[in-house]
Design a protein around this motif. Structure first.
Motif, PDB file in Angstrom:
ATOM      1  N   GLY A 188      52.900  74.612  58.595  1.00  0.00           N
ATOM      2  CA  GLY A 188      53.394  74.764  59.951  1.00  0.00           C
ATOM      3  C   GLY A 188      53.285  76.197  60.421  1.00  0.00           C
ATOM      4  O   GLY A 188      52.748  77.057  59.718  1.00  0.00           O
ATOM      5  N   GLN A 248      59.832  78.188  63.550  1.00  0.00           N
ATOM      6  CA  GLN A 248      59.844  76.969  64.345  1.00  0.00           C
ATOM      7  C   GLN A 248      59.561  77.377  65.778  1.00  0.00           C
ATOM      8  O   GLN A 248      60.146  78.349  66.272  1.00  0.00           O
ATOM      9  CB  GLN A 248      61.192  76.269  64.256  1.00  0.00           C
ATOM     10  CG  GLN A 248      61.523  75.781  62.871  1.00  0.00           C
ATOM     11  CD  GLN A 248      62.906  75.166  62.789  1.00  0.00           C
ATOM     12  OE1 GLN A 248      63.717  75.278  63.695  1.00  0.00           O
ATOM     13  NE2 GLN A 248      63.189  74.502  61.675  1.00  0.00           N
ATOM     14  N   GLY A 252      62.255  79.927  60.494  1.00  0.00           N
ATOM     15  CA  GLY A 252      62.039  78.584  59.970  1.00  0.00           C
ATOM     16  C   GLY A 252      62.821  78.241  58.722  1.00  0.00           C
ATOM     17  O   GLY A 252      62.744  77.116  58.245  1.00  0.00           O
TER      18      GLY A 252
END
Length: 105
Positions: free
Chosen positions: A14, A76, A86
């Motif tokens: 991510g 995030q 995150g």
């Protein structure tokens, strides 16, 4: 001889950023797309794959005058584009100490 960065297999899951500590005061900083350091997470360059992460980390480690201890950290990204740490470690680094001032005395 191969550099430690080339030997290290970087896996990211991510969006991630490169973070470090500024040399003159220790404050948490983030690598920007303009290849500088910022204390503002919203200015951080976001990478989304291992190749991008390796490149940004290598550039960051080479800039050991501005910051030290660079590493990749998860973030995030909200629907509004707001970037937040995150994981718990990065939340703590961003906000500072986790104990009350009276406990330090």
């Amino acid at each position: 001889m191969t550099s430690p960065l080339e030997q290290k297999k970087i896996k990211i899951a991510g969006p991630s950023v490169v973070t470090a500590n500024r040399t003159w005061d220790g404050i948490v900083v983030y690598r920007t797309a303009a290849k500088s350091w910022s204390a503002d997470l919203s200015e951080a360059a976001i990478v989304r794959n291992s190749d991008e992460a390796k490149t940004l980390l290598a550039e960051s480690v080479a800039d050991d005058v501005g910051a030290v201890g660079a590493y990749i950290a998860p973030v995030q990204v909200g629907a509004d584009g707001k970037i937040e740490p995150g994981n718990l470690r990065e939340q703590i680094r961003r906000t500072g100490v986790t104990i009350g001032q009276s406990a330090q005395a």
